[in-house]
Design a protein around this motif. Structure first.
Motif, PDB file in Angstrom:
ATOM      1  N   GLN A 187      20.454   6.035  12.300  1.00  0.00           N
ATOM      2  CA  GLN A 187      20.648   5.713  10.813  1.00  0.00           C
ATOM      3  C   GLN A 187      19.920   4.218  10.587  1.00  0.00           C
ATOM      4  N   THR A 188      19.992   3.240  11.451  1.00  0.00           N
ATOM      5  CA  THR A 188      19.081   1.960  11.227  1.00  0.00           C
ATOM      6  C   THR A 188      17.429   2.371  11.508  1.00  0.00           C
ATOM      7  N   LEU A 189      17.178   3.019  12.110  1.00  0.00           N
ATOM      8  CA  LEU A 189      15.719   3.495  12.147  1.00  0.00           C
ATOM      9  C   LEU A 189      15.326   3.878  10.679  1.00  0.00           C
ATOM     10  N   LYS A 190      16.154   4.667  10.083  1.00  0.00           N
ATOM     11  CA  LYS A 190      15.917   5.243   8.591  1.00  0.00           C
ATOM     12  C   LYS A 190      15.315   3.783   7.826  1.00  0.00           C
ATOM     13  N   ARG A 191      15.944   2.804   8.095  1.00  0.00           N
ATOM     14  CA  ARG A 191      15.017   1.565   7.215  1.00  0.00           C
ATOM     15  C   ARG A 191      13.659   1.376   7.303  1.00  0.00           C
ATOM     16  N   HIS A 192      13.101   1.991   8.445  1.00  0.00           N
ATOM     17  CA  HIS A 192      11.695   1.683   8.490  1.00  0.00           C
ATOM     18  C   HIS A 192      10.755   3.232   8.097  1.00  0.00           C
ATOM     19  N   ALA A 193      11.486   3.894   7.598  1.00  0.00           N
ATOM     20  CA  ALA A 193      10.987   5.182   7.110  1.00  0.00           C
ATOM     21  C   ALA A 193       9.872   5.137   6.702  1.00  0.00           C
ATOM     22  N   LEU A 194       9.705   4.489   5.610  1.00  0.00           N
ATOM     23  CA  LEU A 194       8.486   4.533   4.589  1.00  0.00           C
ATOM     24  C   LEU A 194       7.284   3.556   5.092  1.00  0.00           C
ATOM     25  N   THR A 195       7.743   2.708   6.039  1.00  0.00           N
ATOM     26  CA  THR A 195       6.510   1.777   6.564  1.00  0.00           C
ATOM     27  C   THR A 195       6.060   2.232   7.923  1.00  0.00           C
ATOM     28  N   VAL A 201      17.845  -5.678  12.038  1.00  0.00           N
ATOM     29  CA  VAL A 201      17.730  -6.943  11.537  1.00  0.00           C
ATOM     30  C   VAL A 201      16.109  -7.236  11.495  1.00  0.00           C
ATOM     31  N   ALA A 202      15.642  -6.271  12.176  1.00  0.00           N
ATOM     32  CA  ALA A 202      13.988  -6.503  12.216  1.00  0.00           C
ATOM     33  C   ALA A 202      13.416  -6.091  10.665  1.00  0.00           C
ATOM     34  N   PRO A 203      12.296  -6.876  10.535  1.00  0.00           N
ATOM     35  CA  PRO A 203      11.591  -6.551   9.160  1.00  0.00           C
ATOM     36  C   PRO A 203      10.946  -5.259   9.166  1.00  0.00           C
ATOM     37  N   PRO A 204      10.672  -4.673   7.994  1.00  0.00           N
ATOM     38  CA  PRO A 204      10.217  -3.198   8.056  1.00  0.00           C
ATOM     39  C   PRO A 204       8.839  -3.146   9.008  1.00  0.00           C
ATOM     40  N   LEU A 205       8.845  -2.144   9.845  1.00  0.00           N
ATOM     41  CA  LEU A 205       8.099  -2.063  11.089  1.00  0.00           C
ATOM     42  C   LEU A 205       7.085  -0.956  10.921  1.00  0.00           C
ATOM     43  N   GLU A 206       5.681  -1.089  11.368  1.00  0.00           N
ATOM     44  CA  GLU A 206       4.814   0.030  11.304  1.00  0.00           C
ATOM     45  C   GLU A 206       4.808   0.785  12.686  1.00  0.00           C
ATOM     46  N   ARG A 207       5.170   0.059  13.729  1.00  0.00           N
ATOM     47  CA  ARG A 207       5.160   0.701  15.130  1.00  0.00           C
ATOM     48  C   ARG A 207       6.364   0.502  15.816  1.00  0.00           C
ATOM     49  N   LEU A 208       6.805   1.589  16.316  1.00  0.00           N
ATOM     50  CA  LEU A 208       8.332   1.448  17.010  1.00  0.00           C
ATOM     51  C   LEU A 208       8.019   2.381  18.562  1.00  0.00           C
ATOM     52  N   LEU A 209       7.993   1.637  19.568  1.00  0.00           N
ATOM     53  CA  LEU A 209       7.772   2.227  20.887  1.00  0.00           C
ATOM     54  C   LEU A 209       9.145   1.941  21.528  1.00  0.00           C
ATOM     55  N   LEU A 210       9.920   2.856  21.618  1.00  0.00           N
ATOM     56  CA  LEU A 210      11.334   2.952  22.082  1.00  0.00           C
ATOM     57  C   LEU A 210      11.635   3.698  23.261  1.00  0.00           C
ATOM     58  N   GLY A 211      10.494   4.151  24.100  1.00  0.00           N
ATOM     59  CA  GLY A 211      10.695   5.118  25.365  1.00  0.00           C
ATOM     60  C   GLY A 211      11.615   4.248  26.385  1.00  0.00           C
ATOM     61  N   GLU A 267      13.650  15.551  11.624  1.00  0.00           N
ATOM     62  CA  GLU A 267      13.836  14.825  10.244  1.00  0.00           C
ATOM     63  C   GLU A 267      13.020  13.580  10.405  1.00  0.00           C
ATOM     64  N   ILE A 268      12.582  12.883  11.396  1.00  0.00           N
ATOM     65  CA  ILE A 268      11.581  11.744  11.174  1.00  0.00           C
ATOM     66  C   ILE A 268      10.460  12.420  10.665  1.00  0.00           C
ATOM     67  N   LEU A 269       9.852  13.662  10.998  1.00  0.00           N
ATOM     68  CA  LEU A 269       8.554  13.984  10.554  1.00  0.00           C
ATOM     69  C   LEU A 269       8.835  14.507   9.035  1.00  0.00           C
ATOM     70  N   CYS A 270      10.112  14.720   8.538  1.00  0.00           N
ATOM     71  CA  CYS A 270      10.285  14.994   7.174  1.00  0.00           C
ATOM     72  C   CYS A 270      10.467  13.512   6.378  1.00  0.00           C
ATOM     73  N   LEU A 271      10.750  12.627   7.072  1.00  0.00           N
ATOM     74  CA  LEU A 271      11.420  11.213   6.394  1.00  0.00           C
ATOM     75  C   LEU A 271      10.222  10.271   5.983  1.00  0.00           C
ATOM     76  N   PRO A 282       6.425   9.407   5.412  1.00  0.00           N
ATOM     77  CA  PRO A 282       5.085   9.994   4.825  1.00  0.00           C
ATOM     78  C   PRO A 282       3.932   9.303   5.411  1.00  0.00           C
ATOM     79  N   ASN A 283       4.314   7.994   5.817  1.00  0.00           N
ATOM     80  CA  ASN A 283       2.921   7.458   6.539  1.00  0.00           C
ATOM     81  C   ASN A 283       2.747   7.371   7.921  1.00  0.00           C
ATOM     82  N   LEU A 284       3.470   8.337   8.658  1.00  0.00           N
ATOM     83  CA  LEU A 284       3.272   8.452  10.147  1.00  0.00           C
ATOM     84  C   LEU A 284       2.166   8.966  10.614  1.00  0.00           C
ATOM     85  N   GLU A 285       1.582   8.363  11.557  1.00  0.00           N
ATOM     86  CA  GLU A 285       0.096   8.618  11.970  1.00  0.00           C
ATOM     87  C   GLU A 285       0.272   9.180  13.380  1.00  0.00           C
TER      88      GLU A 285
END
Length: 525
Positions: free
Chosen positions: A298-306, A278-288, A325-329, A331-334
């Motif tokens: 699968q739901t995390l993939k919603r945010h792959a482009l942002t 339900v979250a809007p497209p996110l830039e930072r995900l801290l789930l530790g 898969e995250i590293l492959c999906l 493109p804007n990951l910093e």
């Protein structure tokens, strides 16, 4: 025509690009430069400093007008009272006093904190105040109340961070009033709120960043409080089982400006899946430290482009294949932090994230399942893949979860740090500031490559500031390596490169990836 380097305006512009080390060098060049560069050395005053001697109080008084950031790591009442009285141009105050320093109340401590509160009140340009482990303020109610009153005078305050503080019901109103209209970042970590009541009509429209980790307050009250911040861009919170997931997701779906989400949901993989959905497209995900299963991914993939930063540390259900898969999906990951990425997964496909600035992932290898030639080929391939990340500032290739510290099993699971393995391909990482290989450096020392590789780092990574490697004995069988360990430490320190012992790595935070939160608020923690 005068030399442009004699103009203070030009020197000031140059100084903005220099490190503290470079500024110290400029101070010694000539007298005319000293008046421009020396005040910059006082911009941040840290007590106690990394040097053995503390500055004389007469020097502190003379240069107090240049101090903009004050960091207190230890209490010394008489000395600090003078510092507090002198500083009147502050923009940032950080207090990090440990509980072991509290001791009994005394007249000197009372004077010190009275001076502190007066300093807060008088510094009208104060933009950030950070209080950590501050029970010093709370050994009796009066200082806390006076401190909150002093905060109310800081009309320009943009950052208010507290940790392990105690606020009773009588202080609630003062605490709310201390959150000035300009506050954009509010953090309350491990704070205790006894009888805390949130007024029904309370709204903080300007707060953009909220951190309520482990706040000692009923969870439903916390949930109601989160609803008082309608324009959040980042939220960090621990969601326990007493909070209705549906209610939290409704609140989350209404945060249309949310860009960063830090959630701790122990044993709550289903709740994590719903929140990411339900979250809007996110830039930072801290789930530790949260529950995490395949539906969550699968739901995390919603945010792959942002997504630009993702922290999956201590998520034991996150496999090496998912990290790949995250590293492959994305493109804007910093920035990425994760426990494990195996050689065999790395070779499955190219990484899309070529703009990574922080790579903190334990790279593992099953050496027993391949021959020497296969291992050599894979080593070369993995180092070549890392060398493609030319914007890296922080590179950590070994975690503490590969096996027992210093054991043969641990070394056999870690990436080989050696010239023969392809390490020197990393010379392409011109911007690297932190390198960590932790216990994997044990093997480098055993094969007698330690001095060669450390010299290589010094020669090729000109911006290197921190190295995290094993320079203490992790196995009694390797005690004969101690002279070499001491020599390597001296080599690094001679170049002003900080050495972090891998055994202390849990206390060290690699934060060179930058801050993705806006508003130009910089708080050094």
């Amino acid at each position: 025509m005068s030399n442009p380097l004699d103009l203070p305006e030009i020197l000031g512009l140059i100084a903005s690009y220099l490190s503290i080390k470079d500024i110290r060098t400029c101070v010694r060049v000539q007298k005319s430069w000293r008046s421009t560069f020396e005040p910059l050395l006082w911009h941040t005053f840290i007590y106690p400093s990394s040097t053995k001697q503390k500055p004389k109080l007469v020097l502190v008084r003379q240069n107090a007008e240049h101090i903009r950031s004050l960091v207190i790591d230890r209490t010394e009442p008489t000395y600090l009272a003078t510092v507090f009285r002198s500083c009147r141009q502050l923009e940032e105050i950080i207090v990090r006093c440990h509980f072991s320093e509290l001791g009994r109340p005394s007249a000197a401590k009372d004077t010190m904190w009275s001076c502190f509160q007066e300093m807060v009140r008088e510094n009208r340009n104060l933009r950030a105040i950070v209080l950590e482990r501050t029970s010093d303020f709370g050994y009796r109610p009066l200082p806390r109340h006076r401190l909150l009153q002093a905060l109310q005078a800081c009309s320009k305050l943009e950052v208010l961070q507290t940790a392990e503080c105690q606020f009773n019901s009588n202080l609630s109103q003062s605490y709310f009033q201390a959150i000035s209209p300009n506050v954009k970042r509010l953090s309350s970590v491990l704070d205790s709120f006894q009888g805390f009541k949130v007024p029904r009509n309370l709204v903080f429209p300007n707060v953009r960043h909220l951190d309520l980790r482990n706040a000692k307050m009923p969870s439903r009250t916390q949930l109601f409080w989160i609803g008082c911040f309608p324009n959040l861009e980042s939220l960090t919170w621990e969601l326990d089982r007493s909070v209705p997931t549906t209610r939290f997701c409704q609140l989350l779906s209404g945060c249309s400006q949310l860009k960063a989400l830090g959630l701790v949901i122990p044993n709550g993989a289903d709740a994590m899946t719903e929140a990411l959905a339900v979250a809007p497209p996110l830039e930072r995900l801290l789930l530790g430290g949260s529950g995490f299963k395949f539906p969550s991914f699968q739901t995390l993939k919603r945010h792959a482009l942002t997504v630009k930063e993702i922290d999956l540390q201590y998520l034991w259900n996150v496999t090496s294949a998912l990290v790949q898969e995250i590293l492959c999906l994305c493109p804007n990951l910093e920035s990425i932090t994760a426990e494990d990425l195996n050689y065999r997964d790395i070779v499955k496909g190219p990484w899309a994230c070529r703009n990574l600035r922080k790579f903190d992932v334990g790279i593992s290898v099953d050496r027993g399942s391949m021959n020497a030639e296969q291992l050599h080929t894979l080593n070369q391939y993995v180092y070549r893949r890392l060398a493609e990340l030319k914007n890296l500032q922080c590179l950590s290739i070994c975690n503490n979860g590969c096996g027992w510290e210093g054991s043969v099993y641990s070394l056999n699971r870690m990436m080989k740090v050696s010239s023969n393995a392809g390490f020197e391909q990393l010379q392409a990482l011109k911007d690297l500031r932190l390198f960590s290989c932790k216990l994997a450096f044990d093997e480098t020392l055993i094969i007698d490559e330690g001095e060669q590789l450390v010299q290589w780092m010094i020669n090729h990574w000109k911006r290197l500031e921190v190295v995290e490697i094993t320079l203490k004995v992790s196995n009694h069988d390797y005690a004969n390596l101690n002279p070499m360990r001491r020599k390597l430490r001296r080599m690094l320190r001679a170049r002003d490169i900080q050495v972090i012992d891998s055994k202390k790595s849990a206390e060290y935070t690699c934060d060179f990836a930058g801050d993705f939160e806006d508003d130009n608020i910089e708080v050094r923690m």
